[in-house]
Design a protein around this motif. Structure first.
Motif, short mmCIF file in Angstrom:
data_model
loop_
_atom_site.label_atom_id
_atom_site.label_comp_id
_atom_site.label_asym_id
_atom_site.label_seq_id
_atom_site.Cartn_x
_atom_site.Cartn_y
_atom_site.Cartn_z
N ALA A 240 -0.34 -3.15 -12.42
CA ALA A 240 0.45 -1.93 -12.25
C ALA A 240 1.36 -2.00 -11.03
O ALA A 240 2.45 -1.42 -11.02
N LEU A 241 0.92 -2.70 -9.98
CA LEU A 241 1.74 -2.79 -8.76
C LEU A 241 3.09 -3.42 -9.05
O LEU A 241 4.12 -2.96 -8.55
N GLU A 242 3.09 -4.46 -9.86
CA GLU A 242 4.36 -5.14 -10.18
C GLU A 242 5.29 -4.19 -10.93
O GLU A 242 6.50 -4.16 -10.67
N THR A 243 4.75 -3.43 -11.87
CA THR A 243 5.58 -2.48 -12.63
C THR A 243 6.10 -1.38 -11.72
O THR A 243 7.28 -1.01 -11.79
N TRP A 244 5.23 -0.86 -10.85
CA TRP A 244 5.63 0.19 -9.91
C TRP A 244 6.72 -0.30 -8.96
O TRP A 244 7.61 0.45 -8.56
N GLY A 245 6.69 -1.59 -8.62
CA GLY A 245 7.65 -2.15 -7.68
C GLY A 245 9.09 -2.05 -8.15
O GLY A 245 10.02 -2.08 -7.33
N HIS A 246 9.31 -1.93 -9.47
CA HIS A 246 10.67 -1.79 -9.98
C HIS A 246 11.20 -0.36 -9.82
O HIS A 246 12.41 -0.15 -9.78
N ARG A 247 10.27 0.62 -9.75
CA ARG A 247 10.67 2.03 -9.57
C ARG A 247 9.67 2.69 -8.62
O ARG A 247 8.89 3.55 -9.02
N PRO A 248 9.66 2.31 -7.35
CA PRO A 248 8.61 2.79 -6.44
C PRO A 248 8.78 4.27 -6.08
O PRO A 248 9.88 4.81 -6.07
N THR A 249 7.65 4.90 -5.83
CA THR A 249 7.60 6.26 -5.29
C THR A 249 6.68 6.23 -4.08
O THR A 249 5.94 5.26 -3.87
N THR A 250 6.71 7.31 -3.31
CA THR A 250 5.88 7.33 -2.09
C THR A 250 4.42 7.65 -2.38
O THR A 250 3.58 7.49 -1.49
N ALA A 251 4.11 8.08 -3.61
CA ALA A 251 2.73 8.42 -3.95
C ALA A 251 2.41 7.92 -5.36
O ALA A 251 3.27 7.88 -6.24
N VAL A 252 1.16 7.53 -5.54
CA VAL A 252 0.68 7.01 -6.82
C VAL A 252 -0.65 7.67 -7.15
O VAL A 252 -1.52 7.81 -6.29
N VAL A 253 -0.83 8.06 -8.43
CA VAL A 253 -2.11 8.58 -8.93
C VAL A 253 -2.56 7.68 -10.06
O VAL A 253 -1.83 7.48 -11.04
N GLY A 254 -3.76 7.10 -9.94
CA GLY A 254 -4.29 6.22 -10.98
C GLY A 254 -5.11 6.97 -12.00
O GLY A 254 -5.75 7.98 -11.68
N TYR A 255 -5.11 6.47 -13.23
CA TYR A 255 -5.91 7.06 -14.31
C TYR A 255 -7.37 7.21 -13.92
O TYR A 255 -8.02 8.19 -14.26
N ASN A 256 -7.88 6.23 -13.20
CA ASN A 256 -9.25 6.34 -12.66
C ASN A 256 -9.33 5.61 -11.33
O ASN A 256 -8.36 4.99 -10.88
N ASP A 257 -10.48 5.69 -10.69
CA ASP A 257 -10.65 5.07 -9.37
C ASP A 257 -10.48 3.56 -9.43
O ASP A 257 -9.89 2.95 -8.53
N VAL A 258 -11.03 2.94 -10.46
CA VAL A 258 -11.01 1.47 -10.51
C VAL A 258 -9.58 0.97 -10.61
O VAL A 258 -9.19 0.00 -9.93
N LEU A 259 -8.77 1.61 -11.43
CA LEU A 259 -7.36 1.25 -11.54
C LEU A 259 -6.64 1.48 -10.21
O LEU A 259 -5.86 0.63 -9.75
N ALA A 260 -6.92 2.61 -9.56
CA ALA A 260 -6.29 2.91 -8.27
C ALA A 260 -6.71 1.92 -7.19
O ALA A 260 -5.89 1.50 -6.36
#
Length: 355
Positions: A240-260
Motif C-alpha cells: 500500500a505504501l507504494e500506491t500511496w506514494g503516487h498520491r500522498p496525503t498527510t494522514a492514512v487510515v488502514g482497514y485494520n491494524d495489521v495493514l496499518a
C-alpha cells in the motif's frame, strides 16, 4: 478345415446388492438400532466395548456411512458452537475467540474454531462438514453470500459479527460513529486530506468503514481518497505504501491494524517520519498496536466484547429453542490515541526512492 463355431451364452447378472443399514449392523452386533446410530454418529455416547463390536460388524458387512445429518427438528443438543473466522493469524479474531470461548464455557458449551482463510468456498465447505456436530454458528466477518448464510440459518441458529445479513441476528461495530471519531481526531491536528487503505473486496466491514469515513469527511470538511484493495496483512501494508506514494496525503487510515502496521513499517524503512511526515491510524486495536514504535493509534471495535455478545446471543436462541425476530445490535467504538498521529505537515511528504 472346418470353421469353429462359437456359441455365446448369456450369464445372468447378479441383482445389485442392497446397501447395508444400521438395522443389519444392529442384528449382527446384537444391539438396538438406536445404539448403532449413536455409536456411528456421536462417538463417546456408548461404551467402548459396545462401540468396538458395532464398528467391527459394520466393517464386516461393508457398511458405507453417509455423512450424518441432524434433522431440522431434532432436540438432541451437542453443546458445540462453531466460530468461523476469516484469518486465525489476525489478532482481532483471536480476541473474538477468547471472548466467545469464555462466555460459552461458562454456559456449558464448547467452541469449534473454523478458519476460512478469507475464502467463501472454503468457509461454506468447512461448515457443511461439521453441521451435524454443532448446535449453532457464529460467523465473524463471513465472506459467504447472504443466501448461503441464510441457508445455514435455516438448519441451525446463526449469529453474524461485523456484517449485517438480512434475516440473521447481527452484531455490528458502529462504524459511522467510530470513523467520525477518527476524522475528528485528524482534523483537530490540522489534517485536511486522508487516505483510506481498503481491505478485502468481499468484506462487508470494509464497505461500512469507507462509508463511515466519507460521511465524516464530508461533515468535517476533510478530503478522502480510497486506495486498494489490499491484503489485510503486513505485506499488504508494505504494498500500500507504494500506491500511496503516487498520491500522498498527510494522514492514512488502514482497514485494520495489521495493514496499518505494515504501512508504517514500510514508511519508516523508506525514511519517512511517523507522525511528522504522515499520521497513521489502524482499526481493531489489536494487541500489536500498543507494541509498535511509535505506538499505533487505533479505533477499537471491542473484539473480546463482540465475541462474548455473540455467545450470549446464540446460546439464548438455543436455550429457548426459538427463531426470534432477527435483531441488529450496534456496539460503540472508541479511539485509542497513541503516538502515530501528530500535527499535519505543511504539505504531504514525497516518498523517497527505494535503496
Amino acid at each position: 478345415m472346418g470353421v469353429e463355431s462359437i456359441t455365446e451364452v448369456a450369464v445372468p447378472q447378479a441383482p445389485p446388492r442392497k446397501p447395508v443399514t444400521i438395522y443389519d449392523i444392529a442384528a449382527a452386533a446384537g444391539v438396538a438400532p438406536s445404539t448403532v446410530s449413536r455409536a456411528l454418529s456421536r462417538p463417546g455416547r456408548v461404551s467402548t466395548e459396545t462401540a468396538a463390536r458395532i464398528h467391527e460388524a459394520a466393517e464386516v458387512l461393508g457398511y458405507k456411512r453417509a455423512r450424518p445429518r441432524r434433522p431440522a427438528d431434532s432436540t438432541e443438543d451437542t453443546y458445540v458452537i462453531a466460530l468461523v473466522i476469516a484469518d486465525v493469524g489476525n489478532p482481532f479474531f483471536s480476541r473474538v475467540m477468547i471472548g466467545m470461548q469464555e462466555s460459552a464455557r461458562a454456559n456449558g458449551y464448547t467452541v469449534l474454531l473454523i478458519d476460512s482463510r478469507e475464502d467463501a468456498a472454503q468457509e461454506r465447505a468447512a461448515i457443511d462438514k461439521v453441521l451435524h456436530l454443532i448446535d449453532g454458528i457464529v460467523l465473524s466477518a463471513s465472506r459467504m453470500s447472504n443466501s448461503a448464510i441464510q441457508q445455514f440459518n435455516r438448519a441451525v441458529p446463526v449469529v453474524s459479527l461485523n456484517r449485517q445479513v438480512p434475516g440473521v441476528t447481527s452484531i455490528l461495530p458502529d462504524s459511522a460513529q467510530g470513523m467520525h471519531a477518527v476524522v475528528e481526531h485528524l482534523a483537530a491536528h490540522g489534517h485536511t486530506a486522508v487516505t483510506y487503505l481498503s481491505g478485502p473486496p468481499d468484506s462487508w466491514a470494509d464497505g461500512a468503514r469507507w462509508e463511515g469515513l466519507t460521511q465524516a469527511c464530508h461533515a468535517l470538511g476533510v478530503r478522502a481518497q480510497r486506495l486498494g484493495p489490499f491484503s489485510p496483512t503486513v505485506g499488504g501494508g508494505v504494498h500500500a505504501l507504494e500506491t500511496w506514494g503516487h498520491r500522498p496525503t498527510t494522514a492514512v487510515v488502514g482497514y485494520n491494524d495489521v495493514l496499518a502496521i505494515g504501512f508504517m513499517k514500510a514508511a519508516l524503512a523508506r525514511g519517512l517520519r511517523v507522525p511528522a511526515d504522515v499520521s497513521i491510524i489502524g482499526i481493531d486495536n489489536a494487541g500489536l498496536s500498543a507494541l509498535t514504535n511509535p505506538g499505533l493509534t487505533s479505533l477499537a471495535a471491542g473484539s473480546r466484547r463482540l465475541g462474548a455478545r455473540a455467545a450470549t446471543a446464540i446460546i439464548g436462541h438455543l436455550r429457548h429453542r426459538s427463531r426470534p425476530q432477527p435483531a441488529v445490535t450496534v456496539v460503540g467504538m472508541s479511539l485509542q490515541e497513541r503516538q502515530s498521529v501528530g500535527p499535519a505537515p505543511a504539505a504531504p511528504a514525497c516518498l523517497p526512492e527505494a535503496t
